[in-house]
Design a protein around this motif. Structure first.
Motif, PDB file in Angstrom:
ATOM      1  N   THR A   7       0.835  -1.192   0.000  1.00  0.00           N
ATOM      2  CA  THR A   7       0.000   0.000   0.000  1.00  0.00           C
ATOM      3  C   THR A   7       0.874   1.248   0.000  1.00  0.00           C
ATOM      4  O   THR A   7       1.843   1.334   0.750  1.00  0.00           O
ATOM      5  CB  THR A   7      -0.916  -0.003   1.236  1.00  0.00           C
ATOM      6  N   GLY A   8       0.533   2.188  -0.870  1.00  0.00           N
ATOM      7  CA  GLY A   8       1.269   3.447  -0.977  1.00  0.00           C
ATOM      8  C   GLY A   8       2.334   3.465  -2.056  1.00  0.00           C
ATOM      9  O   GLY A   8       2.773   4.533  -2.473  1.00  0.00           O
ATOM     10  N   ALA A   9       2.747   2.275  -2.518  1.00  0.00           N
ATOM     11  CA  ALA A   9       3.753   2.211  -3.589  1.00  0.00           C
ATOM     12  C   ALA A   9       3.110   2.612  -4.925  1.00  0.00           C
ATOM     13  O   ALA A   9       1.902   2.468  -5.106  1.00  0.00           O
ATOM     14  CB  ALA A   9       4.310   0.794  -3.703  1.00  0.00           C
ATOM     15  N   MET A  10       3.921   3.122  -5.831  1.00  0.00           N
ATOM     16  CA  MET A  10       3.410   3.399  -7.175  1.00  0.00           C
ATOM     17  C   MET A  10       3.152   2.078  -7.887  1.00  0.00           C
ATOM     18  O   MET A  10       3.992   1.182  -7.860  1.00  0.00           O
ATOM     19  CB  MET A  10       4.405   4.234  -7.990  1.00  0.00           C
ATOM     20  N   SER A  25      -4.256   0.628 -21.107  1.00  0.00           N
ATOM     21  CA  SER A  25      -3.165   0.942 -20.186  1.00  0.00           C
ATOM     22  C   SER A  25      -3.707   1.306 -18.816  1.00  0.00           C
ATOM     23  O   SER A  25      -4.855   1.746 -18.681  1.00  0.00           O
ATOM     24  CB  SER A  25      -2.321   2.099 -20.723  1.00  0.00           C
ATOM     25  N   LEU A  26      -2.866   1.108 -17.823  1.00  0.00           N
ATOM     26  CA  LEU A  26      -3.230   1.536 -16.480  1.00  0.00           C
ATOM     27  C   LEU A  26      -3.351   3.057 -16.461  1.00  0.00           C
ATOM     28  O   LEU A  26      -4.273   3.611 -15.877  1.00  0.00           O
ATOM     29  CB  LEU A  26      -2.192   1.063 -15.458  1.00  0.00           C
ATOM     30  N   VAL A 126      -5.690  -2.917  -6.041  1.00  0.00           N
ATOM     31  CA  VAL A 126      -6.522  -1.736  -6.272  1.00  0.00           C
ATOM     32  C   VAL A 126      -5.587  -0.539  -6.358  1.00  0.00           C
ATOM     33  O   VAL A 126      -4.765  -0.311  -5.462  1.00  0.00           O
ATOM     34  CB  VAL A 126      -7.561  -1.544  -5.146  1.00  0.00           C
ATOM     35  N   VAL A 127      -5.711   0.194  -7.470  1.00  0.00           N
ATOM     36  CA  VAL A 127      -4.858   1.349  -7.735  1.00  0.00           C
ATOM     37  C   VAL A 127      -5.711   2.611  -7.600  1.00  0.00           C
ATOM     38  O   VAL A 127      -6.795   2.696  -8.186  1.00  0.00           O
ATOM     39  CB  VAL A 127      -4.238   1.256  -9.147  1.00  0.00           C
ATOM     40  N   ASP A 128      -5.222   3.578  -6.825  1.00  0.00           N
ATOM     41  CA  ASP A 128      -5.988   4.806  -6.596  1.00  0.00           C
ATOM     42  C   ASP A 128      -5.864   5.760  -7.793  1.00  0.00           C
ATOM     43  O   ASP A 128      -5.099   5.499  -8.728  1.00  0.00           O
ATOM     44  CB  ASP A 128      -5.600   5.451  -5.263  1.00  0.00           C
ATOM     45  N   PRO A 129      -6.599   6.861  -7.793  1.00  0.00           N
ATOM     46  CA  PRO A 129      -6.582   7.789  -8.928  1.00  0.00           C
ATOM     47  C   PRO A 129      -5.208   8.386  -9.240  1.00  0.00           C
ATOM     48  O   PRO A 129      -4.969   8.832 -10.358  1.00  0.00           O
ATOM     49  CB  PRO A 129      -7.564   8.889  -8.504  1.00  0.00           C
ATOM     50  N   LYS A 132      -1.265   5.011  -7.211  1.00  0.00           N
ATOM     51  CA  LYS A 132      -0.646   4.320  -6.077  1.00  0.00           C
ATOM     52  C   LYS A 132      -1.500   3.126  -5.652  1.00  0.00           C
ATOM     53  O   LYS A 132      -2.717   3.125  -5.808  1.00  0.00           O
ATOM     54  CB  LYS A 132      -0.476   5.274  -4.895  1.00  0.00           C
ATOM     55  N   VAL A 133      -0.831   2.142  -5.075  1.00  0.00           N
ATOM     56  CA  VAL A 133      -1.520   0.947  -4.590  1.00  0.00           C
ATOM     57  C   VAL A 133      -2.344   1.317  -3.352  1.00  0.00           C
ATOM     58  O   VAL A 133      -1.797   1.801  -2.363  1.00  0.00           O
ATOM     59  CB  VAL A 133      -0.511  -0.174  -4.245  1.00  0.00           C
ATOM     60  N   ALA A 134      -3.648   1.104  -3.439  1.00  0.00           N
ATOM     61  CA  ALA A 134      -4.539   1.359  -2.307  1.00  0.00           C
ATOM     62  C   ALA A 134      -4.786   0.076  -1.512  1.00  0.00           C
ATOM     63  O   ALA A 134      -5.044   0.127  -0.311  1.00  0.00           O
ATOM     64  CB  ALA A 134      -5.862   1.929  -2.798  1.00  0.00           C
ATOM     65  N   LEU A 135      -4.685  -1.066  -2.197  1.00  0.00           N
ATOM     66  CA  LEU A 135      -4.943  -2.363  -1.567  1.00  0.00           C
ATOM     67  C   LEU A 135      -4.254  -3.432  -2.412  1.00  0.00           C
ATOM     68  O   LEU A 135      -4.340  -3.403  -3.636  1.00  0.00           O
ATOM     69  CB  LEU A 135      -6.454  -2.630  -1.520  1.00  0.00           C
ATOM     70  N   ALA A 136      -3.556  -4.349  -1.761  1.00  0.00           N
ATOM     71  CA  ALA A 136      -2.889  -5.450  -2.467  1.00  0.00           C
ATOM     72  C   ALA A 136      -3.261  -6.749  -1.772  1.00  0.00           C
ATOM     73  O   ALA A 136      -3.013  -6.909  -0.573  1.00  0.00           O
ATOM     74  CB  ALA A 136      -1.380  -5.254  -2.468  1.00  0.00           C
ATOM     75  N   GLN A 137      -3.886  -7.663  -2.516  1.00  0.00           N
ATOM     76  CA  GLN A 137      -4.298  -8.947  -1.968  1.00  0.00           C
ATOM     77  C   GLN A 137      -3.709 -10.056  -2.830  1.00  0.00           C
ATOM     78  O   GLN A 137      -3.915 -10.066  -4.040  1.00  0.00           O
ATOM     79  CB  GLN A 137      -5.822  -9.055  -1.936  1.00  0.00           C
TER      80      GLN A 137
END
Length: 157
Positions: A7-10, A25-26, A126-129, A132-137
Protein backbone atom coordinates in the motif's frame (compact mmCIF):
# COMPACT_ATOMS: atom_id res chain seq x y z
CA UNK A 1 9.68 -14.75 -6.55
CA UNK A 2 8.66 -11.27 -7.65
CA UNK A 3 8.36 -8.68 -4.93
CA UNK A 4 4.79 -8.01 -3.83
CA UNK A 5 3.38 -4.51 -3.98
CA UNK A 6 2.54 -2.70 -0.78
CA UNK A 7 0.00 0.00 0.00
CA UNK A 8 1.27 3.45 -0.98
CA UNK A 9 3.75 2.21 -3.59
CA UNK A 10 3.41 3.40 -7.18
CA UNK A 11 1.67 0.75 -9.27
CA UNK A 12 3.77 -0.21 -12.29
CA UNK A 13 2.26 1.21 -15.46
CA UNK A 14 1.45 -1.19 -18.27
CA UNK A 15 -0.19 -1.43 -21.66
CA UNK A 16 -1.66 -4.77 -22.73
CA UNK A 17 -3.97 -5.99 -25.51
CA UNK A 18 -7.56 -6.66 -24.52
CA UNK A 19 -9.81 -9.41 -25.85
CA UNK A 20 -10.55 -7.33 -28.96
CA UNK A 21 -6.88 -6.60 -29.66
CA UNK A 22 -7.04 -2.99 -28.45
CA UNK A 23 -4.37 -1.49 -26.20
CA UNK A 24 -5.47 -0.82 -22.62
CA UNK A 25 -3.17 0.94 -20.19
CA UNK A 26 -3.23 1.54 -16.48
CA UNK A 27 -2.41 5.21 -17.14
CA UNK A 28 -5.58 5.64 -19.19
CA UNK A 29 -7.51 5.20 -15.95
CA UNK A 30 -5.69 7.91 -13.98
CA UNK A 31 -8.14 9.99 -12.07
CA UNK A 32 -10.22 6.93 -11.20
CA UNK A 33 -9.76 3.86 -9.04
CA UNK A 34 -8.75 0.70 -10.90
CA UNK A 35 -9.11 -2.89 -9.76
CA UNK A 36 -6.49 -5.05 -11.48
CA UNK A 37 -7.13 -8.72 -10.85
CA UNK A 38 -4.80 -11.49 -11.97
CA UNK A 39 -6.21 -14.94 -12.74
CA UNK A 40 -4.39 -18.07 -13.99
CA UNK A 41 -6.44 -19.22 -17.00
CA UNK A 42 -9.60 -18.17 -18.82
CA UNK A 43 -12.49 -20.65 -18.99
CA UNK A 44 -11.34 -22.77 -16.05
CA UNK A 45 -13.89 -23.32 -13.25
CA UNK A 46 -12.35 -21.03 -10.59
CA UNK A 47 -11.44 -18.27 -13.03
CA UNK A 48 -14.90 -18.39 -14.59
CA UNK A 49 -16.51 -18.08 -11.15
CA UNK A 50 -14.31 -15.11 -10.26
CA UNK A 51 -14.86 -13.35 -13.62
CA UNK A 52 -18.63 -13.84 -13.38
CA UNK A 53 -18.59 -12.45 -9.83
CA UNK A 54 -16.82 -9.33 -11.14
CA UNK A 55 -19.33 -9.16 -14.03
CA UNK A 56 -22.29 -9.46 -11.66
CA UNK A 57 -20.90 -6.71 -9.40
CA UNK A 58 -19.57 -4.45 -12.16
CA UNK A 59 -22.40 -1.90 -11.94
CA UNK A 60 -21.80 -1.34 -8.24
CA UNK A 61 -18.01 -1.09 -8.74
CA UNK A 62 -18.55 1.41 -11.56
CA UNK A 63 -21.06 3.42 -9.51
CA UNK A 64 -18.45 3.65 -6.74
CA UNK A 65 -15.84 4.96 -9.19
CA UNK A 66 -13.88 1.76 -9.92
CA UNK A 67 -12.95 0.24 -13.25
CA UNK A 68 -12.12 -3.47 -13.42
CA UNK A 69 -9.30 -5.03 -15.47
CA UNK A 70 -8.72 -8.79 -15.58
CA UNK A 71 -5.19 -9.94 -16.46
CA UNK A 72 -4.08 -13.47 -17.41
CA UNK A 73 -1.33 -15.11 -19.44
CA UNK A 74 -3.90 -16.25 -22.03
CA UNK A 75 -3.65 -15.16 -25.69
CA UNK A 76 -6.10 -12.53 -26.98
CA UNK A 77 -8.09 -15.13 -28.93
CA UNK A 78 -8.79 -17.22 -25.83
CA UNK A 79 -9.78 -14.09 -23.90
CA UNK A 80 -12.19 -13.09 -26.69
CA UNK A 81 -13.92 -16.48 -26.58
CA UNK A 82 -14.08 -16.38 -22.76
CA UNK A 83 -15.49 -12.83 -22.71
CA UNK A 84 -18.13 -13.71 -25.31
CA UNK A 85 -19.19 -16.98 -23.67
CA UNK A 86 -19.50 -15.47 -20.17
CA UNK A 87 -20.79 -12.06 -21.38
CA UNK A 88 -17.97 -10.22 -19.63
CA UNK A 89 -18.25 -6.46 -20.16
CA UNK A 90 -14.95 -5.35 -18.64
CA UNK A 91 -11.50 -5.61 -20.28
CA UNK A 92 -9.63 -8.90 -20.12
CA UNK A 93 -5.95 -8.29 -20.82
CA UNK A 94 -3.37 -10.66 -22.29
CA UNK A 95 -0.06 -10.85 -20.40
CA UNK A 96 1.44 -13.81 -22.29
CA UNK A 97 5.02 -13.14 -21.22
CA UNK A 98 3.73 -12.52 -17.65
CA UNK A 99 5.86 -9.35 -17.38
CA UNK A 100 3.01 -7.37 -15.81
CA UNK A 101 2.19 -10.20 -13.40
CA UNK A 102 5.87 -10.28 -12.39
CA UNK A 103 5.95 -6.49 -11.89
CA UNK A 104 2.90 -6.78 -9.64
CA UNK A 105 4.25 -9.72 -7.64
CA UNK A 106 1.54 -11.98 -9.05
CA UNK A 107 3.93 -14.47 -10.69
CA UNK A 108 5.98 -16.90 -8.65
CA UNK A 109 6.39 -20.29 -7.08
CA UNK A 110 3.25 -22.37 -6.68
CA UNK A 111 2.65 -25.80 -5.24
CA UNK A 112 -0.06 -28.15 -6.39
CA UNK A 113 -0.42 -31.83 -5.56
CA UNK A 114 3.17 -31.98 -4.35
CA UNK A 115 4.54 -30.38 -7.50
CA UNK A 116 6.36 -27.02 -7.40
CA UNK A 117 6.30 -24.76 -10.46
CA UNK A 118 6.24 -21.12 -11.58
CA UNK A 119 2.84 -19.67 -12.33
CA UNK A 120 0.31 -16.95 -11.84
CA UNK A 121 -0.72 -16.25 -8.24
CA UNK A 122 -4.37 -15.21 -8.07
CA UNK A 123 -4.11 -11.61 -6.86
CA UNK A 124 -6.01 -8.33 -6.82
CA UNK A 125 -4.44 -4.88 -6.69
CA UNK A 126 -6.52 -1.74 -6.27
CA UNK A 127 -4.86 1.35 -7.73
CA UNK A 128 -5.99 4.81 -6.60
CA UNK A 129 -6.58 7.79 -8.93
CA UNK A 130 -2.95 8.92 -8.48
CA UNK A 131 -1.54 5.55 -9.56
CA UNK A 132 -0.65 4.32 -6.08
CA UNK A 133 -1.52 0.95 -4.59
CA UNK A 134 -4.54 1.36 -2.31
CA UNK A 135 -4.94 -2.36 -1.57
CA UNK A 136 -2.89 -5.45 -2.47
CA UNK A 137 -4.30 -8.95 -1.97
CA UNK A 138 -2.34 -12.08 -2.89
CA UNK A 139 -3.26 -15.78 -2.95
CA UNK A 140 -6.95 -14.92 -3.00
CA UNK A 141 -9.60 -17.58 -3.46
CA UNK A 142 -11.68 -17.51 -6.64
CA UNK A 143 -14.92 -18.16 -4.78
CA UNK A 144 -15.99 -15.38 -2.44
CA UNK A 145 -13.15 -13.04 -3.38
CA UNK A 146 -15.32 -10.36 -4.99
CA UNK A 147 -17.62 -10.27 -1.94
CA UNK A 148 -14.58 -9.89 0.34
CA UNK A 149 -13.14 -7.19 -1.91
CA UNK A 150 -16.44 -5.29 -1.77
CA UNK A 151 -16.34 -5.45 2.03
CA UNK A 152 -12.67 -4.36 2.12
CA UNK A 153 -13.54 -1.37 -0.10
CA UNK A 154 -16.58 -0.54 2.06
CA UNK A 155 -18.96 -0.98 -0.87
CA UNK A 156 -21.50 -3.03 1.08
CA UNK A 157 -22.74 -0.08 3.11
Amino acid sequence: MAERLITGAMAPDFTLKDSSGQDVSLASGRGANTIVYFYPAAATPGCTKEACDFRDNLASFTAAGYRVLGVSPDPVEKLAAFAAKEELSFPLLSDQDHAVAEAYGAWGEKKNYGRTYEGLIRSTIVVDPDGKVALAQYNVRATGHVAKLRRDLNLDA
